[in-house]
Design a protein around this motif. Sequence first.
Motif, PDB file in Angstrom:
ATOM      1  N   UNK A 150       0.858  -1.189   0.000  1.00  6.50           N
ATOM      2  CA  UNK A 150       0.000   0.000   0.000  1.00  6.50           C
ATOM      3  C   UNK A 150       0.893   1.239   0.000  1.00  6.50           C
ATOM      4  N   UNK A 151       0.402   2.283  -0.644  1.00  7.79           N
ATOM      5  CA  UNK A 151       1.193   3.512  -0.750  1.00  7.79           C
ATOM      6  C   UNK A 151       1.305   4.167   0.625  1.00  7.79           C
ATOM      7  N   UNK A 209      -3.803   4.007  -2.008  1.00  3.70           N
ATOM      8  CA  UNK A 209      -3.777   3.115  -3.168  1.00  3.70           C
ATOM      9  C   UNK A 209      -2.856   1.917  -2.919  1.00  3.70           C
ATOM     10  N   UNK A 210      -2.855   1.016  -3.888  1.00  6.41           N
ATOM     11  CA  UNK A 210      -1.953  -0.131  -3.804  1.00  6.41           C
ATOM     12  C   UNK A 210      -0.696   0.165  -4.590  1.00  6.41           C
ATOM     13  N   UNK A 238     -10.573   7.492 -11.948  1.00  6.83           N
ATOM     14  CA  UNK A 238     -11.553   8.396 -11.325  1.00  6.83           C
ATOM     15  C   UNK A 238     -11.714   8.243  -9.821  1.00  6.83           C
ATOM     16  N   UNK A 239     -11.092   7.245  -9.214  1.00  7.33           N
ATOM     17  CA  UNK A 239     -11.364   7.045  -7.787  1.00  7.33           C
ATOM     18  C   UNK A 239     -10.708   8.156  -6.962  1.00  7.33           C
ATOM     19  N   UNK A 240     -11.501   8.741  -6.052  1.00  7.64           N
ATOM     20  CA  UNK A 240     -10.992   9.877  -5.272  1.00  7.64           C
ATOM     21  C   UNK A 240     -10.036   9.392  -4.182  1.00  7.64           C
ATOM     22  N   UNK A 241      -9.281  10.350  -3.655  1.00  5.93           N
ATOM     23  CA  UNK A 241      -8.357  10.050  -2.562  1.00  5.93           C
ATOM     24  C   UNK A 241      -9.115   9.419  -1.388  1.00  5.93           C
ATOM     25  N   UNK A 282     -10.246   6.007  -2.031  1.00  6.53           N
ATOM     26  CA  UNK A 282      -9.063   5.139  -2.010  1.00  6.53           C
ATOM     27  C   UNK A 282      -8.678   4.778  -0.580  1.00  6.53           C
ATOM     28  N   UNK A 283      -8.695   5.785   0.305  1.00  6.90           N
ATOM     29  CA  UNK A 283      -8.331   5.552   1.713  1.00  6.90           C
ATOM     30  C   UNK A 283      -9.304   4.548   2.343  1.00  6.90           C
ATOM     31  N   UNK A 284     -10.578   4.717   2.030  1.00  5.03           N
ATOM     32  CA  UNK A 284     -11.593   3.807   2.588  1.00  5.03           C
ATOM     33  C   UNK A 284     -11.380   2.376   2.063  1.00  5.03           C
TER      34      UNK A 284
END
Length: 616
Positions: A279-280, A285-286, A432-435, A438-440
Amino acid sequence: MCGIIGYIGKQKAAAIILEGLKRLEYRGYDSAGIALLQDGHFEVAKKAGRVEGLIKGTGAQKLAGTTGIGHTRWATHGGVTDANAHPHISSDGRIALIHNGVIENYAHIKKFLLTKGFTFKSETDTEALCNLIAYHYQKEPAAPDSSRFLESVRKTLRHIEGTYGIAVLCTDCPAEIVAARKGSPLILGVGDGEYMLASDVSAIISRTQNVVYLKDGEIVHMTAKNFSITTLGAEDVSPVVDTITWKIEDSELNGYAHFMEKEIFEQPAALENTMRGRFSEDGSTAQFGGLNVSAVDLRQVDRFHFLACGSAWHACLVAEHLIERFARVPVEVDYASEFRYRNMPLGNGTLFFTVSQSGETIDTLAALREAKRKGYKVLAIANVVGSTIAREADGGVYQHVGPEIGVASTKAFTSQLLVGAMLALYLGRMRDMSFSDGVEYVKALKGAPDLVRQALEAAPQIKAIAQRYAHYHDFLFLGRLALFPVALEGALKLKEISYIHAEGYPAAEMKHGPIALISEQCPSVFFVPSGEMFNKVVSSMQEIKARKGKIIAIATASCDLPAGLADEVIRIPECHEAVLPIVATVPVQLLSYYIAEELKRDVDKPRNLAKSVTVE
Ligand code: F6R
């Protein structure tokens, strides 16, 4: 399919080979056999049935010699008989050989050899290969025995069409083994004053962690002191010695009754290993170290094409759902075996993924090669490090779940689901996935091992259900969206280890045919998620109930099922939709396992099956 092993060193070879064969037995268990070189002749023991039967029935462990080979067979050419068991001995008595693969032109070779006075005792394709080596060996009487032996194998292999992993002994060369591979896996173990050969690392890990992964078209010539690798064209190869990270405990039962049970319960740890370090830093993100495709290039991909077989194919179907949903990129999923022979139009912006636990499945490997031949980049999701698919792919993701020994895939499957979910996240965040989404998503994935732990707590309840349902002969597994492939997986698990007929369907498709099967005698296993699909799935359940069908519901915690609708309700925790397929898989694995146990099936070695399908 078929496990092969060889040993050369100072120790008694029989015990080491038989121990290795027990570890390789999951690759095939129709017959087993060993051949040792002793005072210029072969000591051979072979028998239809399991390795244990070989030991008890022939006293194979007492055979003397420090150089030998062993084989456990998954029958292709010729029935399950003692005569068809490997090793095979050439009719002049000089060559002994074990083989994993299929010799496609064996009939032609056999015809030729019969004209040269060779005789045959078995119905196998392998015996033709063995006699052909003896033929070439006889033809060069002037050469020194050792080089003559090596060259006779090389010459023979140049005439072979098909696939092979072989190990060969010659009576004139008492402390030598020649081995080679094409299309079937083969590893050289480099020990302390000894060398070993094996189809996979589990057979040799108790003696060495240093291995050379042989490549297609390579021949290794071993003595107790050294080894050399050359190609079929007699060019020298510089060996690369790798270190295996798996431990011996990984391939032992450690108190569990079966490997399948152990591997089901190992899933929380396996998932943690799959996601570790992936994970970043910003937690949105991954990240994958080995994809070998830059973000810029991935951004240009307009279609992903997944290729796999069996359970891995089911995992691809889930990945399709998640990638399309979260990254909005079209995904194609094909059975690898079909893709090879289809001639479908492919776009320029396609990126291929092959998915394979073993990394050796021949259909998946052939599909990978076909896609590469067409000029495409192919990535791999694989568990076995150094496997052929992993090596031939342009990059990819290792699953890191340790050895999976039970023939029915469990922890490797849920780990493939996880990698697919992580890819959907990675690709989604590039688009398109928002930050915050992504965190969720990352949080949800990190929570997956704990949710699987919770799902495993239902084991005693599922065992009791299994005892009540083990006598049924037909089952339907029904799910929607990403749970439809999980329904397919549930049906496959039940079929393969309990031999009960089962089918997986999208729940709403049931009305278009399968509902005709429903009666009191055909239970249905429903996946019931909360959310938009809940009411739809409940309607399908009502339709089954109206026809007196029994229902086992696998429902998320907050589903408020109408009273009396399901005969059995197994609860799983609520989870993010990327994690739900992983968690929902656990109850069907347990259900299949306990039903098979109730029926006293051979859970880790189901009939007719073998792990790692290396024949087409
Ligand atoms: C089923 C099962 C098989 C494999 C299939 C592909 O439980 O294990 O269907 O999934 O043979 O194997 P791999 O993943 O090694 O390519």
